[in-house]
Design a protein around this motif. Structure first.
Motif, PDB file in Angstrom:
ATOM      1  N   SER A 148       0.993  -1.222   0.084  1.00  0.00           N
ATOM      2  CA  SER A 148      -0.141   0.069   0.106  1.00  0.00           C
ATOM      3  C   SER A 148       0.836   0.788   0.070  1.00  0.00           C
ATOM      4  CB  SER A 148      -0.979   0.017   1.205  1.00  0.00           C
ATOM      5  OG  SER A 148      -1.866  -0.990   1.463  1.00  0.00           O
ATOM      6  N   ILE A 149       2.105   1.368   0.846  1.00  0.00           N
ATOM      7  CA  ILE A 149       3.051   2.184   1.199  1.00  0.00           C
ATOM      8  C   ILE A 149       3.246   2.491  -0.246  1.00  0.00           C
ATOM      9  CG2 ILE A 149       4.881   2.683   1.533  1.00  0.00           C
ATOM     10  CD1 ILE A 149       4.165   0.920   4.372  1.00  0.00           C
ATOM     11  N   ALA A 150       4.225   1.029  -1.177  1.00  0.00           N
ATOM     12  CA  ALA A 150       4.529   1.893  -2.557  1.00  0.00           C
ATOM     13  C   ALA A 150       3.543   1.957  -3.189  1.00  0.00           C
ATOM     14  CB  ALA A 150       5.036   0.735  -3.070  1.00  0.00           C
ATOM     15  N   ALA A 151       2.704   1.670  -3.245  1.00  0.00           N
ATOM     16  CA  ALA A 151       1.072   2.612  -4.223  1.00  0.00           C
ATOM     17  C   ALA A 151       1.153   3.810  -3.943  1.00  0.00           C
ATOM     18  CB  ALA A 151      -0.212   1.594  -4.350  1.00  0.00           C
ATOM     19  N   LEU A 152       1.402   4.530  -3.037  1.00  0.00           N
ATOM     20  CA  LEU A 152       0.882   6.024  -2.330  1.00  0.00           C
ATOM     21  C   LEU A 152       2.176   6.672  -2.486  1.00  0.00           C
ATOM     22  CD1 LEU A 152      -0.558   5.426   1.196  1.00  0.00           C
ATOM     23  CD2 LEU A 152      -1.937   6.350  -0.939  1.00  0.00           C
ATOM     24  N   VAL A 153       3.599   5.641  -2.963  1.00  0.00           N
ATOM     25  CA  VAL A 153       4.741   6.868  -2.656  1.00  0.00           C
ATOM     26  C   VAL A 153       4.541   6.860  -4.403  1.00  0.00           C
ATOM     27  CG1 VAL A 153       6.675   6.572  -3.194  1.00  0.00           C
ATOM     28  CG2 VAL A 153       5.991   5.672  -1.220  1.00  0.00           C
ATOM     29  N   ARG A 154       4.040   6.315  -5.565  1.00  0.00           N
ATOM     30  CA  ARG A 154       3.696   5.797  -6.499  1.00  0.00           C
ATOM     31  C   ARG A 154       3.135   7.350  -7.253  1.00  0.00           C
ATOM     32  NH1 ARG A 154       3.930   0.392  -6.568  1.00  0.00           N
ATOM     33  NH2 ARG A 154       1.652   0.503  -6.791  1.00  0.00           N
ATOM     34  N   LYS A 155       2.210   7.751  -6.410  1.00  0.00           N
ATOM     35  CA  LYS A 155       0.765   8.376  -6.530  1.00  0.00           C
ATOM     36  C   LYS A 155       1.466   9.799  -5.967  1.00  0.00           C
ATOM     37  CE  LYS A 155      -2.718   4.823  -5.935  1.00  0.00           C
ATOM     38  NZ  LYS A 155      -3.649   5.161  -6.931  1.00  0.00           N
ATOM     39  N   GLY A 156       2.600   9.591  -5.304  1.00  0.00           N
ATOM     40  CA  GLY A 156       3.274  11.069  -4.880  1.00  0.00           C
ATOM     41  C   GLY A 156       2.552  11.868  -3.957  1.00  0.00           C
ATOM     42  N   LEU A 157       2.018  10.363  -2.646  1.00  0.00           N
ATOM     43  CA  LEU A 157       1.165  10.962  -1.697  1.00  0.00           C
ATOM     44  C   LEU A 157       1.903  10.631  -0.722  1.00  0.00           C
ATOM     45  CD1 LEU A 157      -2.952   9.945  -3.051  1.00  0.00           C
ATOM     46  CD2 LEU A 157      -1.189  11.737  -3.587  1.00  0.00           C
ATOM     47  N   LEU A 158       2.925  10.096  -1.111  1.00  0.00           N
ATOM     48  CA  LEU A 158       3.904   9.785   0.550  1.00  0.00           C
ATOM     49  C   LEU A 158       5.500   9.797  -0.061  1.00  0.00           C
ATOM     50  CD1 LEU A 158       2.698   6.290   2.120  1.00  0.00           C
ATOM     51  CD2 LEU A 158       2.401   8.843   2.852  1.00  0.00           C
ATOM     52  N   THR A 159       6.000  10.149   0.523  1.00  0.00           N
ATOM     53  CA  THR A 159       8.387  10.237   0.391  1.00  0.00           C
ATOM     54  C   THR A 159       8.463   9.267   1.660  1.00  0.00           C
ATOM     55  OG1 THR A 159       8.625  12.426   1.352  1.00  0.00           O
ATOM     56  CG2 THR A 159       7.671  12.510  -0.782  1.00  0.00           C
ATOM     57  N   LYS A 160       9.458   8.364   0.748  1.00  0.00           N
ATOM     58  CA  LYS A 160      10.414   7.869   1.864  1.00  0.00           C
ATOM     59  C   LYS A 160      11.637   8.516   2.425  1.00  0.00           C
ATOM     60  CE  LYS A 160       9.365   2.986   0.480  1.00  0.00           C
ATOM     61  NZ  LYS A 160       9.705   2.618  -0.439  1.00  0.00           N
ATOM     62  N   THR A 161      11.722   8.115   3.699  1.00  0.00           N
ATOM     63  CA  THR A 161      12.709   9.386   4.327  1.00  0.00           C
ATOM     64  C   THR A 161      13.090   8.506   5.072  1.00  0.00           C
ATOM     65  OG1 THR A 161      11.382  10.354   5.646  1.00  0.00           O
ATOM     66  CG2 THR A 161      11.413  12.216   3.896  1.00  0.00           C
ATOM     67  N   SER A 162      14.910   9.039   5.849  1.00  0.00           N
ATOM     68  CA  SER A 162      15.878   7.807   6.527  1.00  0.00           C
ATOM     69  C   SER A 162      15.919   8.521   8.173  1.00  0.00           C
ATOM     70  CB  SER A 162      17.088   8.574   6.167  1.00  0.00           C
ATOM     71  OG  SER A 162      17.752   8.134   4.609  1.00  0.00           O
ATOM     72  N   ASP A 163      14.830   7.721   8.400  1.00  0.00           N
ATOM     73  CA  ASP A 163      14.806   8.315   9.424  1.00  0.00           C
ATOM     74  C   ASP A 163      16.074   8.686  10.502  1.00  0.00           C
ATOM     75  OD1 ASP A 163      14.394   7.634  12.653  1.00  0.00           O
ATOM     76  OD2 ASP A 163      13.432   5.865  12.477  1.00  0.00           O
ATOM     77  N   PRO A 164      15.930  10.032  11.117  1.00  0.00           N
ATOM     78  CA  PRO A 164      16.704  10.268  12.035  1.00  0.00           C
ATOM     79  C   PRO A 164      17.652   9.536  13.170  1.00  0.00           C
ATOM     80  CG  PRO A 164      14.686  11.520  12.379  1.00  0.00           C
ATOM     81  CD  PRO A 164      14.225  10.614  11.696  1.00  0.00           C
ATOM     82  N   GLU A 165      17.023   8.474  13.646  1.00  0.00           N
ATOM     83  CA  GLU A 165      16.918   8.416  14.873  1.00  0.00           C
ATOM     84  C   GLU A 165      17.888   6.953  14.172  1.00  0.00           C
ATOM     85  OE1 GLU A 165      13.528   6.642  17.172  1.00  0.00           O
ATOM     86  OE2 GLU A 165      13.059   9.473  17.613  1.00  0.00           O
ATOM     87  N   ASP A 166      17.758   6.586  13.267  1.00  0.00           N
ATOM     88  CA  ASP A 166      18.361   5.446  12.981  1.00  0.00           C
ATOM     89  C   ASP A 166      18.754   5.259  10.980  1.00  0.00           C
ATOM     90  OD1 ASP A 166      19.549   2.691  12.114  1.00  0.00           O
ATOM     91  OD2 ASP A 166      17.367   1.510  12.856  1.00  0.00           O
ATOM     92  N   ALA A 167      19.629   5.567  11.000  1.00  0.00           N
ATOM     93  CA  ALA A 167      20.331   5.551   9.994  1.00  0.00           C
ATOM     94  C   ALA A 167      19.869   5.113   8.184  1.00  0.00           C
ATOM     95  CB  ALA A 167      21.213   6.353   9.141  1.00  0.00           C
ATOM     96  N   ARG A 168      19.816   3.640   8.866  1.00  0.00           N
ATOM     97  CA  ARG A 168      19.216   2.102   7.954  1.00  0.00           C
ATOM     98  C   ARG A 168      18.021   2.054   8.105  1.00  0.00           C
ATOM     99  NH1 ARG A 168      22.124  -1.833  12.630  1.00  0.00           N
ATOM    100  NH2 ARG A 168      21.125  -0.271  13.535  1.00  0.00           N
ATOM    101  N   ALA A 169      17.111   2.881   9.075  1.00  0.00           N
ATOM    102  CA  ALA A 169      15.488   2.711   8.632  1.00  0.00           C
ATOM    103  C   ALA A 169      15.123   3.232   8.454  1.00  0.00           C
ATOM    104  CB  ALA A 169      15.284   2.801  10.351  1.00  0.00           C
TER     105      ALA A 169
END
Length: 252
Positions: A76-97
């Motif tokens: 579901s998240i991948a679909a929302l990212v493709r639609k431009g409704l969500l973005t992925k960012t690095s977690d400031p508390e854990d760069a691996r997440a």
């Protein structure tokens, strides 16, 4: 107080009634999501993140909140990212997440969804204010029971917040107090999801719940009406933070 055992037949009838209401709610959700070009899971993901976007949300937290598997949430998240409704960012508390944040386009969708009046809402509007307030309190009690049973992830409800002070005011229409904003409020204003929520400790949560579910005949302006001598770390109210008009004063 003696606990009266519940009637199994009554419990089943209530469950059956809730099943029928849920069927209408699911139809509402499909209709609303469809107008935005989404499915119900995608709309739930978007609404959930919109309320928590200040820090971003990890996929695991989204899956737990929605009660779905992590792969389902990921799809579901991948679909929302493709639609431009969500973005992925690095977690400031854990760069691996990775955390998810909502875009302005996503916020516009959520705002539009919030404006739709559903069949369920129209049915609830046929209840009086008192009936709605009583139903809200029963919903809160049921959600808490599901949460304790592990069937529901922790919710950002007033009754589980360390700022919540139940039944500390004499005014029957506003017996509770929010120590975050410094204001009294009534049961009709209890929240199921508050962005300022700060979970209380397990020991304090039990004290708060007992105080919330017990109507005390002798209330005063402090906490002496509530038995916090049992080891709770909850501090008394600072009554000076209340304005003379009862308006909220948010903590500095």
């Amino acid at each position: 107080m003696t606990c009266v055992p519940s009637d199994p037949d009554l419990t089943r009838r209530i469950r059956d009634g809730l099943d029928r209401i849920c069927a209408v709610m699911r139809a509402d959700q499909w209709a609303i999501a469809g107008t935005a070009g989404l499915n119900p899971t995608q709309s739930h993901v978007l609404i959930f993140i919109a309320g928590r976007a200040e820090k971003g949300v990890r996929v695991g937290a989204i899956a737990a909140q929605l009660g779905v598997s992590q792969p389902t949430a990921t799809d579901s998240i991948a679909a929302l990212v493709r639609k431009g409704l969500l973005t992925k960012t690095s977690d400031p508390e854990d760069a691996r997440a990775v955390t998810m944040r909502i875009t302005q386009a996503g916020r516009d969708i959520v705002r539009g969804i919030g404006l739709v009046v559903t069949a369920t809402e129209r049915a609830l509007e046929t209840l009086s204010n008192q009936e709605q307030t009583e139903l809200l309190q029963l919903v809160i009690k049921t959600i808490r029971a599901l949460q304790i049973a592990g069937a529901l992830s922790p919710q950002r409800m007033c009754v589980t917040c360390r700022y919540f002070r139940p039944n500390v005011h004499k005014e029957p229409t506003a017996p509770h107090h929010c120590d975050y904003v410094g204001a009294a409020f009534g049961p009709q204003s209890l929240r199921l999801d508050c962005r300022d929520h700060d979970a209380s400790s397990l020991s304090d949560a039990e004290v708060l719940w007992r105080s919330y579910t017990t109507t005390l005949p002798e209330l005063s302006t402090g906490y002496d009406a509530m038995d916090f001598a049992s080891g709770s770390n909850i501090q008394p109210l600072e009554e000076s933070r209340l304005s003379s008009t009862g308006d909220a004063r948010k903590k500095e």
